[in-house]
Design an enzyme around this catalytic site. Sequence first.
Site, mmCIF file in Angstrom:
data_model
loop_
_atom_site.group_PDB
_atom_site.id
_atom_site.type_symbol
_atom_site.label_atom_id
_atom_site.label_comp_id
_atom_site.label_asym_id
_atom_site.label_seq_id
_atom_site.Cartn_x
_atom_site.Cartn_y
_atom_site.Cartn_z
ATOM 1 N N LYS A 36 -8.151 -11.781 -30.243
ATOM 2 C CA LYS A 36 -7.389 -10.937 -29.320
ATOM 3 C C LYS A 36 -8.079 -10.878 -27.963
ATOM 4 O O LYS A 36 -9.289 -11.071 -27.878
ATOM 5 C CB LYS A 36 -7.307 -9.505 -29.876
ATOM 6 N N ARG B 2 -0.205 -8.771 -43.052
ATOM 7 C CA ARG B 2 0.724 -9.198 -44.104
ATOM 8 C C ARG B 2 -0.003 -9.980 -45.187
ATOM 9 O O ARG B 2 0.407 -9.986 -46.348
ATOM 10 C CB ARG B 2 1.881 -9.997 -43.482
HETATM 11 N N1 BES Z 1 -2.978 -4.931 -36.050
HETATM 12 C C1 BES Z 1 -2.179 -5.832 -35.319
HETATM 13 C C2 BES Z 1 -0.907 -5.183 -34.782
HETATM 14 C C3 BES Z 1 -1.078 -4.247 -33.630
HETATM 15 C C4 BES Z 1 -1.313 -4.731 -32.344
HETATM 16 C C5 BES Z 1 -0.961 -2.886 -33.805
HETATM 17 C C6 BES Z 1 -1.447 -3.860 -31.289
HETATM 18 C C7 BES Z 1 -1.081 -2.017 -32.740
HETATM 19 C C8 BES Z 1 -1.337 -2.514 -31.481
HETATM 20 C C9 BES Z 1 -1.753 -6.998 -36.190
HETATM 21 O O1 BES Z 1 -2.692 -7.430 -37.108
HETATM 22 C C10 BES Z 1 -1.489 -8.147 -35.276
HETATM 23 O O2 BES Z 1 -2.407 -8.601 -34.672
HETATM 24 N N2 BES Z 1 -0.236 -8.566 -35.208
HETATM 25 C C11 BES Z 1 0.152 -9.616 -34.347
HETATM 26 C C12 BES Z 1 1.122 -10.487 -35.103
HETATM 27 C C13 BES Z 1 1.457 -11.748 -34.400
HETATM 28 C C14 BES Z 1 0.251 -12.651 -34.348
HETATM 29 C C15 BES Z 1 2.600 -12.409 -35.116
HETATM 30 C C16 BES Z 1 0.776 -9.018 -33.100
HETATM 31 O O3 BES Z 1 1.488 -8.011 -33.220
HETATM 32 O O4 BES Z 1 0.514 -9.517 -32.032
HETATM 33 MN MN MN Z 2 -4.017 -8.847 -36.274
#
Ligand code: BES
Ligand code: MN
Length: 502
Positions: free
Chosen positions: A279, A353
């Site tokens: 990230k 997931r």
């Molecule tokens: N924990 C994150 C989702 C999230 C992001 C929650 C920002 C709250 C704030 C999750 O594990 C994630 O990174 N999801 C990705 C999925 C994507 C790669 C398909 C996302 O939401 O960017």
């Molecule tokens: Mn994630």
Amino acid sequence: MEFTVKSGGPEKQRSACIVVGVFEGRKFTASARQLDQISGGALTAILRRGDHSGSMGQSLLLHHVPNIPGERVLLIGCGKEKDLGDGSYRAILAYAARALGETGATEAAVFLADLEVRGRDLNWKLRHAVEMTEEAYYRFDQMKSRKSEKRRALRRMVLMVPKRSDLGPAENAVRQGKAISAGVKLAKDLGNLPGNVCTPGYLADQAWALQEEYGVKTTVLEEHDMRALGMGALLSVARGSSQPPKLIIVEYRGGSETQSPVALVGKGLTFDAGGISIKPAAEMDEMKYDMCGAAAVLGTLKAIAELKLPINVVGVIPSSENLPDGNANKPGDIVTSMSGQTIEVLNTDAEGRLILCDALTYTERFNPSVVVDLATLTGACIVALGRHASGLMTNSEPLARSLIGAGKYSFDRAWQLPLWEDYQKQLDSNFADMANIGGRDAGAITAACFLARYTKKFKWAHLDIAGTAWKTGKEKGGTGRPVPLLTTFLIERSENHGQTEA
Ligand code: BES
Ligand code: MN
Ligand code: ZN
């Protein structure tokens, strides 16, 4: 805070600070009117002088009100009477709590249950009064070397009800409000703890603590147990971390032995850096909150154990970190889940997931009546719904109705998104049974579509709490959501045992 309930008028409160509401346009609530009469028009005079307009949240502390034995009276502005609704009632209670906290009063007699909130009964008003007070006084200073120096004098809040016959139901409402608040506090604390303290092992210790305190049955599966069960998806996420993953199970049995349990499955990612699909740095600290689903499971179990609800509930928490490392999942890796289905990991940041699918398959063994999973699953859900509603996706419409209803009652609201078959093909993979991402479109829904492939054997709902589990920005902090929704859902389910359609 100690909460009690009492009936009677403001003239009888000897020691407590009396709290009454005043609407805009010099309109009194019933108790304010009473107070005004007893005091020979003292409140009317104050409003006439222009010292209080009744605007939302405005507070005015009075001393020595004529013919009132107590030392203090606190006026709280309630805004326009016709605007009074669920949200504004809750805000008024929060303003009252904050203003009271600034006084030297050790006890308060709160006359705000006489506000008429459309469609809301005494149970609702008192439950939210307790919850908003606890919310107002919540501080997280466990990690500060100097705890917040300001001491609040207030020790006891007496919630005044109109009639003696209200006392029984009022006590029950306070009990529920306190239990929900205790669950919310646990969930907030766990969320607010940093990733280097709140690890998978720390969450497991919290589950052991629940066993100690309430006699629930805690089980913690270790890496080798998960390997034996074939949890290749969950384990693949943990490979990049030096913290051992845990699968935490907490069984609360308050119902009959034959009643199949409600299962709550909570995402317990104690820190989500994204893994190799790392990230961006900005706000990455907030990914310590990626275990808020797990925190809500533990908080809800605490609340229902406090209430001794006659219902069976099992909490299942897959917990891990998601970090980049030489051993970590790589984009393109294919893993085999416990269900046997294979997954192409196209983005290592879609890890929630992966840990949830194995936990959901594991949950089959409890023969659950319904399964609800809670997960800070997608940023896309925040794009879709903002930070007010959790996203709800389900394979059971009756279950959707119950959860949405519980969300409304608890002001911990959820909004349904479709889970149509049509979205499933976004998860197609050239090399495995499915991909772990579904492209840019409808990201919250395709994440749920992924989970739906692991929940065919039961009635299931997914709550995406990415936008609701914590607040970002200046007021950064856990919210404890969706503990109020879930606890309300379980209270209602235990009251209609066996008769629920869901
Ligand atoms: N924990 C994150 C989702 C999230 C992001 C929650 C920002 C709250 C704030 C999750 O594990 C994630 O990174 N999801 C990705 C999925 C994507 C790669 C398909 C996302 O939401 O960017
Ligand atoms: Mn994630
Ligand atoms: Zn995550």
